[in-house]
Design a protein around this motif. Structure first.
Motif, PDB file in Angstrom:
ATOM      1  N   ALA A   5     -66.097  19.206  13.077  1.00 47.23           N
ATOM      2  CA  ALA A   5     -66.760  20.508  12.998  1.00 47.23           C
ATOM      3  C   ALA A   5     -67.900  20.595  14.006  1.00 47.23           C
ATOM      4  N   LEU A   8     -66.390  20.963  17.535  1.00 48.05           N
ATOM      5  CA  LEU A   8     -65.900  22.328  17.737  1.00 48.05           C
ATOM      6  C   LEU A   8     -67.053  23.313  17.925  1.00 48.05           C
ATOM      7  N   ASN A   9     -68.160  23.099  17.226  1.00 44.74           N
ATOM      8  CA  ASN A   9     -69.327  23.961  17.415  1.00 44.74           C
ATOM      9  C   ASN A   9     -69.906  23.798  18.815  1.00 44.74           C
ATOM     10  N   SER A  33     -75.209  21.672  12.153  1.00 51.42           N
ATOM     11  CA  SER A  33     -73.992  20.917  11.866  1.00 51.42           C
ATOM     12  C   SER A  33     -74.164  19.452  12.267  1.00 51.42           C
ATOM     13  N   ASP A  51     -71.166  29.537   9.433  1.00 52.15           N
ATOM     14  CA  ASP A  51     -70.471  28.939  10.568  1.00 52.15           C
ATOM     15  C   ASP A  51     -69.094  29.567  10.744  1.00 52.15           C
ATOM     16  N   ASN A  56     -67.743  28.990  14.698  1.00 49.42           N
ATOM     17  CA  ASN A  56     -66.355  28.683  15.007  1.00 49.42           C
ATOM     18  C   ASN A  56     -65.555  28.766  13.716  1.00 49.42           C
ATOM     19  N   ALA A  59     -64.307  25.228  12.540  1.00 50.47           N
ATOM     20  CA  ALA A  59     -65.431  24.393  12.099  1.00 50.47           C
ATOM     21  C   ALA A  59     -65.965  24.856  10.752  1.00 50.47           C
TER      22      ALA A  59
END
Length: 70
Positions: A5, A8-9, A33, A51, A56, A59
């Motif tokens: 996660a 991906l952020n 995160s 989030d 994302n 995420a």
């Protein structure tokens, strides 16, 4: 799942880097995160939803599905 996660952020923050306004909420989401991954902040449902909506999609789903305890 929390590390994925976070990654991906970061990827979505870098990809939106050309626009200044979205970075105002993407950078704090990315930092939060990272803190969730390290265990210094709790993984809450509210942050997972934030989030999911503003960061994302994948995420946010990963944060919602992961265990809530640090």
């Amino acid at each position: 799942m929390r590390l994925v996660a976070f990654i991906l952020n970061v990827v979505s923050t870098v990809s939106v880097g050309w626009a200044i306004i979205p970075l105002a909420w993407m950078i704090p989401i990315c930092v939060r995160s990272w803190n969730i991954y390290k265990g210094t902040r709790p993984n809450t449902t509210a942050f997972g939803v934030v989030d999911l909506i503003f960061g994302n999609l994948v995420a946010g789903i990963l944060l919602l599905v992961s265990k809530k305890e640090a």
